[in-house]
Design a protein around this motif. Structure first.
Motif, PDB file in Angstrom:
ATOM      1  N   UNK A  92       0.703  -1.144  -0.060  1.00 33.91           N
ATOM      2  CA  UNK A  92       0.049  -0.039   0.019  1.00 33.91           C
ATOM      3  C   UNK A  92       0.795   1.370  -0.024  1.00 33.91           C
ATOM      4  N   UNK A  93       2.025   1.114   0.930  1.00 38.08           N
ATOM      5  CA  UNK A  93       2.892   2.415   0.813  1.00 38.08           C
ATOM      6  C   UNK A  93       3.442   2.573  -0.501  1.00 38.08           C
ATOM      7  N   UNK A  94       3.925   1.666  -1.085  1.00 37.66           N
ATOM      8  CA  UNK A  94       4.592   1.662  -2.514  1.00 37.66           C
ATOM      9  C   UNK A  94       3.418   2.174  -3.435  1.00 37.66           C
ATOM     10  N   UNK A  95       2.221   1.742  -3.396  1.00 33.94           N
ATOM     11  CA  UNK A  95       1.406   2.003  -4.597  1.00 33.94           C
ATOM     12  C   UNK A  95       0.853   3.726  -4.170  1.00 33.94           C
ATOM     13  N   UNK A  96       0.700   4.081  -2.822  1.00 36.37           N
ATOM     14  CA  UNK A  96       0.490   5.160  -2.668  1.00 36.37           C
ATOM     15  C   UNK A  96       1.414   6.213  -3.315  1.00 36.37           C
ATOM     16  N   UNK A 102       1.946  10.335  -9.928  1.00 36.10           N
ATOM     17  CA  UNK A 102       1.325  10.280 -11.122  1.00 36.10           C
ATOM     18  C   UNK A 102       0.388  11.512 -11.034  1.00 36.10           C
ATOM     19  N   UNK A 103      -0.182  11.755  -9.925  1.00 31.16           N
ATOM     20  CA  UNK A 103      -0.927  12.888  -9.915  1.00 31.16           C
ATOM     21  C   UNK A 103      -0.392  14.303  -9.649  1.00 31.16           C
ATOM     22  N   UNK A 104       0.565  14.326  -8.848  1.00 31.30           N
ATOM     23  CA  UNK A 104       1.172  15.733  -8.828  1.00 31.30           C
ATOM     24  C   UNK A 104       1.688  16.276  -9.931  1.00 31.30           C
ATOM     25  N   UNK A 105       2.232  15.350 -10.802  1.00 25.61           N
ATOM     26  CA  UNK A 105       2.760  16.024 -12.030  1.00 25.61           C
ATOM     27  C   UNK A 105       1.814  16.480 -13.135  1.00 25.61           C
ATOM     28  N   UNK A 106       0.547  16.346 -12.854  1.00 23.76           N
ATOM     29  CA  UNK A 106      -0.364  16.548 -13.685  1.00 23.76           C
ATOM     30  C   UNK A 106      -0.981  18.121 -12.939  1.00 23.76           C
ATOM     31  N   UNK A 107      -0.601  18.397 -12.020  1.00 22.18           N
ATOM     32  CA  UNK A 107      -0.959  19.693 -11.328  1.00 22.18           C
ATOM     33  C   UNK A 107      -0.619  20.961 -12.107  1.00 22.18           C
ATOM     34  N   UNK A 108      -1.521  21.757 -12.315  1.00 18.98           N
ATOM     35  CA  UNK A 108      -1.165  23.194 -13.034  1.00 18.98           C
ATOM     36  C   UNK A 108       0.112  23.719 -12.928  1.00 18.98           C
ATOM     37  N   UNK A 109       0.520  24.010 -11.515  1.00 18.27           N
ATOM     38  CA  UNK A 109       1.873  24.538 -11.274  1.00 18.27           C
ATOM     39  C   UNK A 109       3.150  23.900 -11.838  1.00 18.27           C
ATOM     40  N   UNK A 110       2.923  22.441 -11.953  1.00 16.83           N
ATOM     41  CA  UNK A 110       4.130  21.785 -12.628  1.00 16.83           C
ATOM     42  C   UNK A 110       3.878  21.907 -14.123  1.00 16.83           C
ATOM     43  N   UNK A 111       2.670  21.827 -14.618  1.00 20.26           N
ATOM     44  CA  UNK A 111       2.563  21.848 -16.032  1.00 20.26           C
ATOM     45  C   UNK A 111       3.122  23.376 -16.562  1.00 20.26           C
ATOM     46  N   UNK A 112       3.189  24.598 -15.778  1.00 22.98           N
ATOM     47  CA  UNK A 112       3.284  25.692 -16.057  1.00 22.98           C
ATOM     48  C   UNK A 112       4.948  25.832 -16.085  1.00 22.98           C
ATOM     49  N   UNK A 113       5.374  25.109 -15.030  1.00 21.67           N
ATOM     50  CA  UNK A 113       6.762  25.090 -14.992  1.00 21.67           C
ATOM     51  C   UNK A 113       7.553  24.343 -16.141  1.00 21.67           C
ATOM     52  N   UNK A 114       6.768  23.285 -16.626  1.00 24.08           N
ATOM     53  CA  UNK A 114       7.382  22.562 -17.848  1.00 24.08           C
ATOM     54  C   UNK A 114       7.337  23.374 -19.277  1.00 24.08           C
ATOM     55  N   UNK A 115       6.231  24.227 -19.125  1.00 25.17           N
ATOM     56  CA  UNK A 115       6.222  25.240 -20.372  1.00 25.17           C
ATOM     57  C   UNK A 115       7.129  26.166 -20.349  1.00 25.17           C
ATOM     58  N   UNK A 116       7.594  26.832 -19.328  1.00 23.74           N
ATOM     59  CA  UNK A 116       8.525  27.823 -19.134  1.00 23.74           C
ATOM     60  C   UNK A 116       9.799  27.022 -19.023  1.00 23.74           C
ATOM     61  N   UNK A 117       9.899  26.004 -18.758  1.00 27.96           N
ATOM     62  CA  UNK A 117      11.736  25.509 -18.561  1.00 27.96           C
ATOM     63  C   UNK A 117      11.764  24.242 -19.398  1.00 27.96           C
ATOM     64  N   UNK A 118      11.620  24.436 -20.747  1.00 24.48           N
ATOM     65  CA  UNK A 118      11.529  22.900 -21.429  1.00 24.48           C
ATOM     66  C   UNK A 118      13.023  22.111 -21.252  1.00 24.48           C
TER      67      UNK A 118
END
Length: 385
Positions: A92-96, A102-118
């Motif tokens: 369970x710890x590993x799966x969590x 998987x979920x936090x790299x989809x957050x808008x703040x990460x997406x914005x960082x990726x666009x600005x810092x290719x």
């Protein structure tokens, strides 16, 4: 599950490729084991062992399978249940941890960082060494504590304010949320701290809180699984005891009087050990982070030489379909008078476990099979968390 004590069980620990490389690099000699299904694998033997060491090895993908074999499970009942819970919590710890990433790299703040810092994209292909991650996090203790507080505060308030929870349950849930957070990988903490002061960080904390609540619920099945596994082992052991008792004491009409007599039982168990008449339990862990779709899997298997295979299969199938919603598994288990557990009573737990798994979206199936070698009966409990 974070216990410091040691368990005295004869473990065969089968290693993954990563685990094998680690132990060979540390000049640890590997043993060649013949397992219950007649396959041969390399690994290490542990007895006694620390539950924490097993958990740590599972979390870093060193272990593919754990097996124990004994003639007498009654004397180690609690230890086997503790081992089972350690393994389930570790999965369970590993799966969590995987799901948080998987979920936090989809957050808008990460997406914005990726666009600005290719040139510095953070996604599922990003690889940063543990040395670099530790160096980064070593200077961020204040931010880590503040981020933990922002994740946990509102979740803790909802737990404490839930009138359906007993004080004991509230304490367990509070502790559980901390344990899941403590086992987040360095990479996840790197991302959390990297975006701690970014616009949109509350979205990230909300995602982690939602997953914490989800996995707190899933963790309830660990207790159910440990009890079922133990009852199945005891049921198989009792079958073996009765068979051996009939061989040793052919003139005794009521065999159960021998099984429940400590002195006679000890003699029967000793004879079974001499003949290598054992029950085998194994826990097979899901694939590594590269094994897509298999990471959250756990297969618990029980092997026993049983002449009454077909009767056992029918028994399990009938009990699985039983409607036993009148009381919880734990209540049902506690209300059975000591010494009055029939050999088939553990079969009813399939129904309870199935119900518990459905409530928290854990996929569970049970299979009973017989190996081509003849009388080897195999019960498989398959979980996908």
């Amino acid at each position: 599950m974070d216990k410091k004590f040691t368990l005295n069980l004869p473990l065969k620990v089968i290693l993954t490729e990563t685990g094998t490389s680690h132990f060979l690099n540390a000049n640890k000699k590997l043993l060649r084991f013949k397992l219950a299904d007649n396959t041969e694998e390399y690994g290490i033997s542990l007895s006694p062992f620390s539950p924490q060491s097993i958990q740590n090895m599972i979390l870093v993908d060193y272990i593919s399978k754990i097996e124990i074999s004994m003639s007498d499970f009654v004397s180690v009942r609690q230890e086997v249940m503790d081992l089972s819970k350690v393994i389930v919590y570790s999965v369970l710890y590993k799966q969590f941890d995987r799901q948080v990433f998987s979920e936090i790299i989809k957050c808008d703040c990460v997406k914005k960082h990726n666009r600005v810092n290719p040139a510095q994209i953070i996604d599922d292909r990003t690889r940063i060494s543990d040395v670099r991650l530790r160096l980064f996090l070593a200077r961020k203790d204040a931010a880590i504590q503040a981020a933990r507080k922002s994740i946990l505060d509102s979740l803790w308030q909802s737990i404490m304010g839930n009138k359906e929870f007993s004080p004991e349950e509230k304490n367990i849930y509070l502790l559980m949320t901390e344990k899941f957070l403590n086992r987040l990988s360095l990479m996840n903490w790197y991302i959390i701290i990297r975006f701690y002061k970014a616009v949109g960080f509350p979205e990230m904390t909300a995602v982690i809180r939602r997953l914490l609540a989800k996995y707190m619920d899933k963790s309830k099945v660990a207790e159910y699984i440990s009890i079922l596994v133990m009852e199945l082992a005891l049921s198989s052991e009792t079958t073996n005891l009765r068979r051996e008792a009939k061989n040793m004491y052919p003139d005794v009409v009521n065999i159960d009087t021998l099984i429940f007599d400590p002195e006679a039982r000890a003699k029967i168990v000793a004879e079974m050990a001499r003949k290598h008449r054992q029950v085998f339990l194994s826990w097979k862990l899901g694939g590594s982070s590269a094994a897509i779709g298999k990471q959250g899997r756990l297969q618990v298997m029980l092997f026993n030489h049983d002449d009454e295979f077909h009767e056992m299969k029918e028994l399990i199938e009938s009990k699985s379909a039983s409607d036993l919603n009148r009381k919880s598994l734990i209540d049902f288990y506690r209300e059975i008078p000591e010494g009055e557990r029939g050999t088939d009573l553990g079969m009813y737990y399939f129904s309870y476990l199935d119900d518990a798994c459905k409530k928290v979206n854990v996929k569970f199936e049970s299979v009973v099979n017989q190996f081509s070698s003849g009388d080897l009966m195999v019960i498989s409990l398959n979980f996908n968390f």
